[in-house]
Every structure is written in C-alpha cells, then in structure tokens.
Motif scaffolding. Structure first.
Motif, PDB file in Angstrom:
ATOM      1  N   VAL A 185       0.834  -1.212   0.000  1.00 49.95           N
ATOM      2  CA  VAL A 185       0.000   0.000   0.000  1.00 49.95           C
ATOM      3  C   VAL A 185       0.863   1.255   0.000  1.00 49.95           C
ATOM      4  N   VAL A 186       1.894   1.300   0.837  1.00 46.63           N
ATOM      5  CA  VAL A 186       2.666   2.543   0.982  1.00 46.63           C
ATOM      6  C   VAL A 186       3.765   2.686  -0.073  1.00 46.63           C
ATOM      7  N   SER A 187       4.068   1.617  -0.812  1.00 41.97           N
ATOM      8  CA  SER A 187       5.197   1.669  -1.746  1.00 41.97           C
ATOM      9  C   SER A 187       4.961   2.632  -2.909  1.00 41.97           C
ATOM     10  N   ILE A 222       0.305   9.622   4.703  1.00 40.39           N
ATOM     11  CA  ILE A 222       0.390  10.923   4.038  1.00 40.39           C
ATOM     12  C   ILE A 222       1.233  10.890   2.759  1.00 40.39           C
ATOM     13  N   PRO A 223       2.391  10.198   2.707  1.00 42.64           N
ATOM     14  CA  PRO A 223       3.119  10.140   1.429  1.00 42.64           C
ATOM     15  C   PRO A 223       2.276   9.581   0.289  1.00 42.64           C
ATOM     16  N   VAL A 224       1.405   8.614   0.584  1.00 46.86           N
ATOM     17  CA  VAL A 224       0.486   8.086  -0.432  1.00 46.86           C
ATOM     18  C   VAL A 224      -0.508   9.161  -0.835  1.00 46.86           C
ATOM     19  N   ARG A 267       0.766  11.912  -3.291  1.00 48.73           N
ATOM     20  CA  ARG A 267       0.835  11.567  -4.711  1.00 48.73           C
ATOM     21  C   ARG A 267      -0.458  11.910  -5.437  1.00 48.73           C
ATOM     22  N   GLY A 268      -1.582  11.857  -4.714  1.00 49.00           N
ATOM     23  CA  GLY A 268      -2.864  12.276  -5.276  1.00 49.00           C
ATOM     24  C   GLY A 268      -3.359  11.438  -6.430  1.00 49.00           C
ATOM     25  N   ASP A 269      -2.920  10.175  -6.505  1.00 55.03           N
ATOM     26  CA  ASP A 269      -3.336   9.343  -7.641  1.00 55.03           C
ATOM     27  C   ASP A 269      -4.444   8.360  -7.280  1.00 55.03           C
ATOM     28  N   SER A 270      -5.087   8.563  -6.099  1.00 57.18           N
ATOM     29  CA  SER A 270      -6.193   7.691  -5.690  1.00 57.18           C
ATOM     30  C   SER A 270      -7.521   8.395  -5.961  1.00 57.18           C
TER      31      SER A 270
END
Length: 678
Positions: free
Chosen positions: A106-108, A221-223, A226-229
């Motif tokens: 998930v976080v990668s 937060i790092p995920v 990225r704003g890609d969800s």
C-alpha cells in the motif's frame, strides 16, 4: 560463509537439535517455525557459518534430515548457547508477515517486487509465495484483489477507500513492530515530520487523539501526497466537512495535499478516537440523532442482556461521544483498526456477542454495516459498566493506568472489580497525568511500562488469564486478601460427581469457602454459566392451553422457589413490570425471557423453562411457546445462558422441534445435543 551472530530462528533450530537424540526432517522444522523448507536451509547455512567461526563441527543434513550431534559436540553447543548473546533480529510470525506485505504494498506507491518482500520479512521466496496466498484471502474479504505483473511486482486493485481501510486496520496491529524498529519499509524518522504537523492541528483543536491512529495517518500521508487515488465521497455531502474547523487547519498545515485528500484527512480528525473526551463539554449542544441512537442502544443491550445499568448516564455520555465521532467513519467507510479486537472476542465473548446483536439497530439507523472492529470498541464501553456483587472488605486502593483511551482503562477497572471486589478503584489515568501516586493509591495496574514510587503490575490492555493470575499472586494482594481458587478446585472435584450435580457442587464450594474465610473468593476465569450447567428435568414443566400469562409466570417460577433460588418478591416484580411496560421481555417471537433485578429477592443464579405448544397469550396479542424464567444474580454470570438461548432456541424451527417433545427428559436430551454441536 562465516557469520558472527546468532539470530532467534537460528537459536531455535540449534535448540531443537540439542533436544533430539535422533535425526529429524527439515520439513518438520519448517512446520514448527511456520516457514518454508528453503528458509530453514538458509538458516542452517548461517548457523553452520556461526559454528565454523566458533571452531565447532557443522550440522549435517542427509537426504533432507538433520543428523543428531555427537555427545561431545552436544555438550560444547550447550555451553556456547549459554554464553552467546542472541541477536535481537525479530522473527515475524506468519500472521504478522501477511499484514506487513499488505502495508508495504500500500505505501510503496509502485508495484512491489517479491525480493523486497523477502528482504522485509527475512524469509525465502517460497515462504513469501505461501504468505501471498493468505494475503489474497484477506483482501477478498474487503472486495480487493492482489494483482501481479512480470518484472514489476505486486499491487492491490480495488476501491481506494477499502485499500486504505485494510491498511489502517493492519497498521494498528503492527505499530509495536514499527516502534521497535523492526519494519524496514517504514521508518519513524520519515514519519515524524508528518506526525509533528498533525500534533499542531491537535494543539489548535485543543484535543489529543489516540496516538496509534494518528501514527497510521502520518504513515499514509506520502500516499496521499501523490494524489493518484480516485477518492469519492458519495454517501455524505462534503459541504459540512469543508465548513469545519478541522478542514481549515488541514488546509493550513497540509497545503500540498490535493483537495480530495484534504477532505479525507479531515474525516480522520472528525471521526477520530480521542484519548479523552475533554474536547466537548456536556453543555455543548448535542446531536439529537446520535443521542437517541445511544439511548436506544443502551435500552436494547439491557433488554437482551437482562441487566439494568446503575450508572447509565456515564455509559450514555461515553457511548454518545464515541458514536458521534464514529459517524464519519461509519458513513465514509473509514476504518481505524482495533488491535485488541481478537483479545476482546476471546476474553469477553458474551459481551461481544450481545453487542454484535445490539449493533444491528445502529446499522438500521445509519444504513451501514458495522465492522467487528467497531463492535469491539462498543463492547468495551458496555462491558466497563457492568457491575458485580460488591462486598465490604479490607480496602486496597488501585489506580489503573493506560496509554490512552477511556474505554480500555474502564474495561480494566471493570475486570478488577470482578476479581478483586475488596479493592477500590481510585481512577483511570495516563502516565502523564500521574503526580505523587503514593497519595492516592497503594498499587498501580498499568497497560504501559512505567516507573513509580508505588508497586506497579504490568498487564495487557485486555486482561487475559496470565494477567489475572499475576494480579492475584502479587504479594501485596495475597498478603491482604489471601484466597482459595474455587474454580480450580471445582475442575478437579467435578470429575467425581454426576454431571447434573455440577451446578450444585460449584455453589456449595463457593458458599463453603466464603463462610470459612468471610471473604469473597476471586475467580480467575469470568464466572459465566451455561444453560447445560443447570439443565435438569425438574426445571422443565409443560403449561396448559388455558393458562393466563400471569399463571404461566407463576407456574414456571415454582421450581425456582422450591430450590430457594429466589423469593416470591422476584416473581411479583416480573409480573408488575410486564403489566407496566407490556411484553418487552420477548427476545424472539416464540420466547419470553422473564426476569427482574437482582435486588428483588435473588439468592443465586438459576432458571426454569415452561413449554406451551399452543402458546401463552401476553398483552398485545403476543404468544410465547417458551416461557423462560431467569434468576439474574448479577450483570454477568448469566451471559453464557443468554448465548445458549440464542444458539439453541432463537429460530422458529428450533422451537418447533422442541414442541414435539413429550417429557422433560426429551427436552433435556434435545437441548444438550443441540448445544454441544459446533
């Protein structure tokens, strides 16, 4: 390959060699340690490197079997292991590896290679492939899929909200490993800057949230950056969210987040669990919808559990504040995880069971299914307010200390009142709140490590049998309240007594030791009785077609009066209450559970059953084919009986089968058979 240290798994293998006088297979070791045979071969290679460095003979493997050590080498190896300091490299369990794999993927941000998972979990490729099968199964329950592409790796496909839900659930359970530095794909130094900004939001709001929840949010937060969800919030309008003070602070402290991620983060603050409930004063205007739900949940629990809460206002206040915040989680599908869920279900199955059924009302009101994780939080609130019979004894002042969370501390207090009714619980605090504890308590029972000027007993957040024994065996408690473990004595003696006499035996033992010592005897395991503990033919009778409901109640109560389990006052109170409130004691369309409060003439727990094939008519046209009279001694002992009723008498077809019985003996046989089935 020489190696200068001995890790935990290597030590376990060497100890297995020392204990065996004959050869044993690599497969056997792999099964014992829950890893693949390839992992064992890797560990053996490292162990032999360590032995080589120590100038000892290597372990031999012939046709997949580890050979026994010669006697001289065995003695030398024993001495080496006694002297050697084992490397503290943590060895993950299969369950932990499953959760680690999910969280790492998930976080990668990119597909994760199997080699990365091998490095994190410190196991072989074959073991990772086995773990991935468990991951696929877990993801399926969330309607998610594990996908793979050659030369890139694994990723999770499905609704981003569900992906994050499983991350928050698993992260909460893995947090101790993160804090101990055992997770190489997450590092506290990388998470801490985000956590510091979250703490600034908390300071502005003048609240403190449960740390683990905020730690999980910081890791996410790092995920989010990225704003890609593609997050969607279709269930509830986001207008109200954007009007909140929380949203304004998120925009100020996390301006780099896309708008939909700022909304998502705001929901975690609006629906987050508070470490205390100081944010909202009682004078603040209530959400009447949530307040009504809370009141009805308490009423429903009381009806199903056959209890009346003495401190109902306290329970309502805590329940309201929990549900008021949780509404955002429920409606937006946000899950924060509850690493105590399994402990709660194991240690308090009867409370969890009733809350699970009670929560259906909440589900109907909000149109969302409530997870078992959330049910466990609710069970903490209800369980903490159940009361046991109190006894005036020598006073011991106990302070309960927990990391955070009102419900957790209250649940520890609740359990202490059961096993130590002689003691007085002076309060529940966090470590930071304690000043001069010697002035307020004689003993501290804490779920977090701490130093103190008074004795401290360290326990799990949800007490297990080891914790209970540890508490009762503490010198301060034994010297002040010496006790006899009547439960252990009962388990020994009952083997020599007919099964139908077990209930009487246990009552006699407890009565005898109470009389001998003039002290209430603490019981290590929750004192919960089951229907089969009391099920005898003389407790069952058949009712006549023309009996009125009042006559039926009195007839069914007669065996209990003869046994002196209760006084006539108890029967009168049941009838008076049914006249006042109507037939609210129906727990199924066919079964009424007649009961009153313990102070109304109760002597000890008991029950009797009236069978009415033609039905006994109560007010409002309701008909009972089973009239179950339950003598309630306190707010907990009968929980097992209630669970058995739901298991064996809740369905119409079960009652239909019961109505075919013609004698009390047939009914006893049928119920015992039914309740013995898994």
């Amino acid at each position: 390959m020489s190696i200068g240290y001995l890790n935990e798994r290597m030590q376990k293998i060497l100890n297995m060699v020392l204990k065996r006088s004959s050869e044993f297979s690599i497969k056997e070791v792999a099964e014992e340690l829950s890893v693949s045979t390839r992992t064992i071969y890797n560990e053996l290679e490292k162990a032999n490197g360590w032995l080589e460095m120590k100038e000892r003979q290597p372990l031999r493997v012939i046709r997949g079997k580890i050979q026994p050590c010669p006697e001289e080498e065995r003695r030398a190896l024993e001495r080496l292991l006694e002297e050697e300091e084992v490397d503290k490299a943590y060895v993950f369990t299969p369950t932990e590896r499953t959760k680690i794999i999910v969280c790492q993927i998930v976080v990668s941000g990119n597909p994760t290679a199997v080699e990365d998972l091998m490095e994190t979990c410190q196991v072989s490729r074959n073991t990772i492939f086995t773990d991935l099968q468990a991951v696929i199964s877990q993801l399926y329950t969330y309607q998610l899929e594990l996908r793979y592409e050659k030369k890139t790796g694994y990723w999770i496909q499905g609704d981003p909200m569900r992906v994050r839900a499983i991350f928050f659930l698993y992260f909460n359970m893995l947090e101790p490993l993160l804090s101990a530095g055992h997770l190489n794909f997450l590092h506290m130094e990388e998470i801490r800057p985000y956590l510091e900004r979250i703490e600034k939001v908390e300071n502005e709001l003048k609240v403190r949230y449960v740390r683990n929840d905020m730690l999980a949010l910081a890791a996410m937060i790092p995920v989010m950056e990225r704003g890609d969800s593609p997050l969607t919030f279709s269930d509830v309008s986001t207008v109200k969210v954007k009007q909140s003070a929380e949203y304004g602070l998120i925009c100020r402290y996390f301006p780099e987040l896309p708008e939909n991620e700022q909304i998502y983060m705001t929901l975690h603050f609006l629906g987050g669990r508070l470490a205390s409930y100081s944010r909202k004063e009682k004078t603040e205007e209530r959400n009447e919808f949530v307040w009504e739900i809370s009141k009805n949940l308490v009423t429903e629990f009381e009806r199903r559990a056959c209890v009346i809460f003495e401190k109902k206002e306290d329970l309502l206040e805590n329940l309201y504040r929990h549900i008021d915040a949780a509404m955002y989680r429920y409606r937006f599908g946000i899950q924060i995880g509850n690493r105590m869920e399994a402990d709660i279900q194991r240690e308090y199955p009867y409370i969890f069971d009733i809350v699970r059924v009670t929560a259906r009302y909440l589900e109907q009101q909000i149109g969302v299914q409530i997870s078992d994780s959330e049910v466990s939080y609710l069970a903490l609130h209800f369980g903490a307010h159940l009361e046991y019979a109190r006894h005036d004894e020598k006073e011991l002042r106990i302070l309960v200390v927990c990391m955070n969370g009102v419900a957790t501390g209250n649940m520890i207090s609740h359990e202490l009142r059961r096993i130590l009714p002689q003691a007085r619980i002076v309060g529940v605090m966090t470590v930071a709140q304690i000043v001069n504890p010697q002035n307020i308590c004689d003993l501290i029972i804490s779920s977090v490590k701490m130093d103190s000027t008074v004795p401290v007993i360290l326990v799990n957040p949800i007490l297990n049998d080891f914790d209970r024994r540890n508490i009762l065996n503490h010198p301060m408690i034994r010297s002040r309240f010496g006790f006899v473990d009547t439960d252990a004595l009962y388990q020994i003696v009952k083997k020599y007594v007919a099964k139908e006499k077990h209930a009487e035996l246990r009552n006699d033992l407890e009565r005898f030791f109470r009389g001998q010592s003039e002290e209430h005897q603490p019981v290590l395991n929750p004192d919960v009785w089951h229907l089969t503990d009391f099920l005898t033919e003389d407790r069952i009778l058949f009712l006549n077609k023309g009996d009125s409901w009042e006559d039926a109640i009195r007839k069914v109560s007669d065996p209990l009066l003869k046994r002196e389990s209760m006084e006539e006052l108890y029967v009168d109170c049941i009838i008076d209450r049914l006249k006042e409130a109507g037939p609210y004691m129906f727990v199924t369309p066919d079964l009424i559970l007649a009961h009153a409060r313990p102070e109304n003439g109760v002597r000890h727990l008991d029950f009797s059953i009236g069978i009415a094939p033609d039905g006994i008519e109560f007010q409002g046209g309701k008909k009972a084919r089973v009239v179950f009279c339950l003598v309630v001694e306190d707010q907990y002992k009968h929980m097992g009986i209630l669970r058995d009723i739901r298991k064996g008498l809740a369905k119409a077809e079960q009652v239909d089968e019961l109505m075919q019985c013609r004698t009390p003996e047939e009914i006893c046989t049928l119920l015992r058979t039914r309740l013995s089935e898994e």
